[in-house]
Design a protein around this motif. Structure first.
Motif, short mmCIF file in Angstrom:
data_model
loop_
_atom_site.label_atom_id
_atom_site.label_comp_id
_atom_site.label_asym_id
_atom_site.label_seq_id
_atom_site.Cartn_x
_atom_site.Cartn_y
_atom_site.Cartn_z
N GLU A 79 0.84 -1.21 0.00
CA GLU A 79 0.00 0.00 0.00
C GLU A 79 0.87 1.25 0.00
OE1 GLU A 79 -3.30 2.00 2.96
OE2 GLU A 79 -3.20 -0.19 2.88
N MET A 80 1.94 1.21 0.79
CA MET A 80 2.87 2.34 0.85
C MET A 80 3.52 2.57 -0.52
SD MET A 80 6.38 2.49 3.10
CE MET A 80 7.52 3.87 3.03
N GLU A 81 3.93 1.47 -1.15
CA GLU A 81 4.61 1.54 -2.45
C GLU A 81 3.66 2.03 -3.54
OE1 GLU A 81 5.87 -2.15 -4.28
OE2 GLU A 81 7.89 -1.33 -4.51
N GLU A 82 2.42 1.52 -3.51
CA GLU A 82 1.45 1.90 -4.53
C GLU A 82 1.03 3.36 -4.39
OE1 GLU A 82 -1.62 -0.93 -3.92
OE2 GLU A 82 -0.41 -2.62 -4.66
N GLY A 83 1.05 3.89 -3.14
CA GLY A 83 0.68 5.29 -2.93
C GLY A 83 1.60 6.24 -3.65
N GLY A 84 2.88 5.88 -3.71
CA GLY A 84 3.85 6.69 -4.46
C GLY A 84 4.27 7.98 -3.78
N GLU A 85 3.66 8.32 -2.64
CA GLU A 85 3.99 9.58 -1.97
C GLU A 85 5.18 9.44 -1.03
OE1 GLU A 85 0.48 10.87 0.02
OE2 GLU A 85 -0.74 10.93 -1.79
N MET A 86 5.48 8.23 -0.62
CA MET A 86 6.51 7.99 0.39
C MET A 86 7.60 7.10 -0.20
SD MET A 86 6.29 9.44 3.32
CE MET A 86 4.53 9.57 3.48
N THR A 87 8.84 7.53 -0.08
CA THR A 87 9.96 6.73 -0.56
C THR A 87 10.45 5.84 0.57
OG1 THR A 87 10.64 8.51 -2.04
CG2 THR A 87 12.27 6.79 -1.58
N PRO A 88 10.46 4.52 0.37
CA PRO A 88 10.95 3.62 1.43
C PRO A 88 12.41 3.92 1.77
CG PRO A 88 9.84 2.39 -0.32
CD PRO A 88 10.03 3.78 -0.82
N ASN A 89 12.80 3.65 3.02
CA ASN A 89 14.18 3.83 3.43
C ASN A 89 14.68 2.55 4.09
OD1 ASN A 89 13.01 3.82 5.96
ND2 ASN A 89 13.51 5.94 6.45
N GLN A 90 15.86 2.63 4.68
CA GLN A 90 16.46 1.45 5.31
C GLN A 90 15.51 0.79 6.31
OE1 GLN A 90 19.33 1.67 8.63
NE2 GLN A 90 20.86 0.90 7.20
N GLY A 91 14.84 1.63 7.12
CA GLY A 91 13.91 1.11 8.12
C GLY A 91 12.76 0.33 7.50
N THR A 92 12.32 0.73 6.30
CA THR A 92 11.23 0.03 5.62
C THR A 92 11.67 -1.38 5.24
OG1 THR A 92 10.73 2.18 4.60
CG2 THR A 92 9.49 0.25 3.81
N TRP A 93 12.86 -1.48 4.66
CA TRP A 93 13.32 -2.78 4.18
C TRP A 93 13.56 -3.75 5.33
CZ3 TRP A 93 11.70 -1.80 -0.18
CH2 TRP A 93 12.03 -0.67 -0.91
N VAL A 94 14.19 -3.24 6.41
CA VAL A 94 14.48 -4.15 7.53
C VAL A 94 13.22 -4.48 8.33
CG1 VAL A 94 16.88 -3.41 7.71
CG2 VAL A 94 15.16 -2.28 9.11
N SER A 95 12.10 -3.81 8.02
CA SER A 95 10.81 -4.16 8.64
C SER A 95 10.04 -5.17 7.80
CB SER A 95 9.95 -2.90 8.84
OG SER A 95 10.57 -1.99 9.72
N VAL A 96 10.03 -4.97 6.47
CA VAL A 96 9.20 -5.82 5.62
C VAL A 96 9.89 -7.13 5.27
CG1 VAL A 96 9.94 -4.88 3.36
CG2 VAL A 96 7.61 -5.78 3.66
N LEU A 97 11.22 -7.15 5.18
CA LEU A 97 11.90 -8.40 4.82
C LEU A 97 11.71 -9.50 5.87
CD1 LEU A 97 15.12 -6.97 3.14
CD2 LEU A 97 13.37 -8.38 2.05
N PRO A 98 11.74 -9.18 7.19
CA PRO A 98 11.42 -10.23 8.17
C PRO A 98 10.00 -10.78 8.01
CG PRO A 98 12.58 -8.45 9.26
CD PRO A 98 12.26 -7.98 7.87
N ALA A 99 9.07 -9.93 7.55
CA ALA A 99 7.70 -10.41 7.31
C ALA A 99 7.69 -11.42 6.16
CB ALA A 99 6.78 -9.23 6.99
N CYS A 100 8.50 -11.15 5.12
CA CYS A 100 8.63 -12.12 4.02
C CYS A 100 9.22 -13.43 4.55
CB CYS A 100 9.51 -11.55 2.91
SG CYS A 100 8.83 -10.08 2.11
N SER A 101 10.18 -13.32 5.48
CA SER A 101 10.80 -14.51 6.07
C SER A 101 9.77 -15.33 6.83
CB SER A 101 11.92 -14.11 7.03
OG SER A 101 12.89 -13.32 6.40
N GLN A 102 8.94 -14.65 7.64
CA GLN A 102 7.94 -15.35 8.46
C GLN A 102 6.96 -16.14 7.62
OE1 GLN A 102 5.80 -12.78 11.19
NE2 GLN A 102 7.66 -11.67 11.70
N SER A 103 6.46 -15.51 6.56
CA SER A 103 5.38 -16.11 5.79
C SER A 103 5.88 -16.94 4.62
CB SER A 103 4.43 -15.02 5.27
OG SER A 103 5.13 -14.15 4.40
N GLY A 104 7.19 -16.92 4.38
CA GLY A 104 7.73 -17.65 3.23
C GLY A 104 7.36 -17.00 1.91
#
Length: 697
Positions: free
Chosen positions: A318-343
């Motif tokens: 949703e954040m990415e599709e909005g286009g108003e906010m550029t992800p930063n280091q904190g975004t990646w280190v938050s979402v990548l563990p979620a990818c790890s959890q759910s496979g």
């Protein structure tokens, strides 16, 4: 007029007034003119124009003008320009030194600030505050103590802002005794003092003391501000105080801070997430009138940390599709563990592609998170490849790869990585030994685990925490050395917590030691009597041993166990199967495939293990219950929806039972498929009727 405009904040009017003065008055500026107008500059270009005028009229070497220019270049230009000007000054006063030192601090050059201060013959309160900030940033706390001693000797420690900065410096070093001593000796305290002390205890994870200080602050009639509430919210989250957390939200709403200051809103979202109240966190997030990248990072990490991986990924999209906010280091280190959890490997690979495109993979935190994602999604070779591309000077990436190898049951490879880590001169920390002991536990490396436990204390002076003790109990328990595990617990110098007794109880269930399991459960329920999961574990142990009276007694308390589920990614969609579920659209095809496999397995030697049916029913019914376990439903679904001989990857929220483990080996042999199952403990790679765990998990 120029000075008046500057004091009133009318910078542009001050610049206009200076220009008018230079062009129309016929008068020459003096040394008082330039410091005032230089304060009004809001860009490097404005400052350079004023600098040229100062050169033209010969005031550039006046000590006040030069110090003002140093300030300007530190604010808007390369600090090197300020340093060149500073070095060329024929005379320097204290203000010049302070300008240059604070300029280095503000630009993040703490080491340069400390190096320059060695040339000083004396310091005032402003110098001390700047240098204490530099010591904090550089981590040079010994130098900070020396500066503190200097301030005491020259009577500067009584200055309020010096004492406040000393509290900050000692808090950053974790020296709370010195923090408290400075605070106690202060004759005058302001709001900043109280905020600094509350924050000191909060960041050093002493929430009880932080809360007590807040109460003392109220008793002294000091009104809290936004910073107070930010520290208080984190304190209440550490204490698990839901009621207090809701009071903080109510206070910020009444004051209007949650609407006016996005930092306060982010703090409340983070507080609710840490309290496990993700619905409340989301409600506050949606309520915020303006959101920054930290707002999005906070809600993403909040979902991920509470086990809602799918929701975390959804928020990222949703954040990415909005286009108003550029992800930063904190975004990646938050979402990548979620990818790890759910496979969610596809999502993780997509993020990896974006990071590669933008050249961010070399960042140690992002690279480590990517390696962790690949390792936990079953792609260990990709994880290793990334690991060797990122800086490895700290223990963080090493700990991650050691943990991934442990998860896959590669204890020997984890030990090899540890030796490589030592060869590269990286010092292990307490987390390193937790991951190593866990890896040894999952691989049956009992002697290696004993050696590591002694090594961390003898060579690295790391006192074992409850996590280390828990790993040792798990190590002995998995290996079937239950008496050794029990004696180890009794010899512990610290009080065992619920997780340690729970680990022993789990081992007793696996190895069928009901008597020791009962002893473990008695100790366990003394420490944590209300934990449903441990009651269910005891019930399952009785059920496995056929002691149904014990099962009835425990289940009579109205306990409900966590439902088992398995998930898999097919055609860019995550399918979830619950144990016993018969509502899936392909229910008929799934059970038809399972019945066919069941007959084939029996022909080649499969015998159902009824110990893992936790109900007192007939054998036929037990076989049906076993057949409806969630991982079998997921495997059958994969077999009927994916091409022959392609690999299958399943994620399960609970530990895979022994009967399902046996069945999956048979299925991999019959179908000639590789089946990868990640349960709550580790990865199992099934191929040609053999599992990578060697039947040890």
């Amino acid at each position: 007029m120029i000075s008046g405009y500057v004091r009133s904040g009318s910078s542009s009017e001050a610049i206009k007034c200076f220009s008018l003065f230079m062009m129309t008055s016929g008068l020459q500026p003096d040394y008082r003119t330039f410091p005032s107008v230089l304060k009004a500059c809001r860009s490097l270009l404005d400052g350079m124009k004023i600098h040229c005028s100062a050169l033209k009229y010969g005031f550039v070497w006046d000590v006040f003008v030069a110090a003002s220019l140093v300030h300007l270049y530190c604010r808007y230009g390369p600090v090197a320009n300020a340093r060149r000007l500073f070095d060329e000054m024929p005379v320097r006063d204290m203000g010049s030194w302070n300008a240059m030192i604070s300029g280095y601090c503000q630009s993040g050059n703490a080491e340069e600030a400390l190096a320059l201060s060695k040339e000083l013959k004396g310091m005032d309160a402003v110098t001390i505050v700047s240098l204490l900030a530099a010591c904090t940033e550089a981590g040079d706390f010994v130098r900070g103590v020396l500066i503190h001693l200097y301030s005491i000797k020259h009577g500067l420690d009584s200055e309020l802002f010096v004492s406040n900065k000393l509290i900050d410096m000692y808090a950053e070093s974790g020296n709370l005794k010195s923090c408290q001593r400075v605070f106690d000796e202060m004759t005058v305290r302001d709001l900043i003092t109280w905020n600094s002390m509350i924050k000191a205890y909060e960041v050093n994870e002493q929430p009880v003391r932080a809360l007590k200080l807040f109460e003392e602050m109220q008793f002294n009639r000091i009104q809290p501000d936004c910073l107070t509430l930010i520290s208080l919210a984190s304190t209440l989250a550490q204490l698990g105080d839901v009621r207090g957390g809701r009071s903080v939200q109510g206070f910020t709403l009444r004051k209007g801070w949650i609407l006016e200051d996005v930092t306060v809103g982010n703090t409340v979202v983070d507080m609710y997430a840490k309290l496990g109240l993700v619905d409340s966190a989301r409600a506050v997030f949606d309520y915020l009138p303006s959101k920054d990248v930290i707002s999005w990072n906070t809600i993403i990490s909040g979902y991920a940390q509470n086990g809602f991986a799918a929701e975390a990924i959804e928020m990222y999209n949703e954040m990415e599709e909005g286009g108003e906010m550029t992800p930063n280091q904190g975004t990646w280190v938050s979402v990548l563990p979620a990818c790890s959890q759910s496979g969610a490997l596809r999502q993780g690979v997509k993020i990896h592609g974006w990071l590669l495109k933008n050249g961010l993979c070399s960042d140690v935190f992002i690279g480590t998170s990517l390696a962790d994602m690949y390792g936990k999604c079953g792609r260990l070779e990709d994880a290793l490849s990334l690991f060797y591309q990122i800086p490895r000077v700290s223990s963080v990436p090493w700990n991650t790869l050691i943990a991934c190898h442990g998860l896959h049951g590669h204890g020997e490879k984890a030990m090899k990585l540890f030796r490589e880590m030592l060869d590269e001169g990286v010092k292990p920390d307490h987390i390193t030994f937790v991951t190593l002991l866990s890896a040894c536990s999952h691989s049956g490396l009992v002697e290696e685990g004993r050696w590591l436990f002694e090594l961390m204390q003898r060579d690295y002076n790391i006192a074992p925490s409850l996590k280390h003790y828990g790993c040792m109990v798990d190590l002995f328990g998995r290996a079937g050395q239950l008496e050794t595990a029990f004696n180890f617990i009794k010899a512990m110098p610290v009080q065992p917590d619920a997780s340690i007794w729970g680990t022993l109880l789990g081992a007793c269930r696996v190895h069928g030691d009901v008597d020791l399991g009962k002893v473990a459960s008695e100790h366990l329920f003394e420490v944590e009597p209300e934990h449903v999961g441990y009651h269910v574990l005891l019930s399952n142990m009785y059920a496995s041993a056929g002691k149904w009276e014990g099962v009835d007694e425990i289940r009579g308390k109205g306990l409900r166990k966590t439902p088992g589920w398995s998930s898999m990614e097919v055609n860019n969609r995550v399918e979830v199967f619950y144990t016993g579920n018969q509502t899936h659209p392909m229910y008929e095809e799934i059970y038809k495939e399972l019945r066919s496999l069941h007959e084939k397995m029996k022909m080649i030697g499969y015998v159902p293990d009824h110990r893992f049916v936790l109900q007192d029913v007939e054998d036929d019914e037990k076989e049906h219950i076993l057949m409806s376990h969630s991982e079998r439903l997921a495997i059958a679904f994969a077999l009927v929806t994916t091409p022959p001989k392609t690999s299958i990857q399943i994620f399960k929220n609970l530990r895979v039972c022994s009967d399902c483990h046996s069945v999956t080996k048979f299925i991999s042999r019959i179908t000639e498929r590789e089946i990868v199952v990640r349960d709550s403990n580790r990865f199992h790679h099934f191929k040609d009727g053999v599992c990578s765990c060697g039947d040890y998990w």
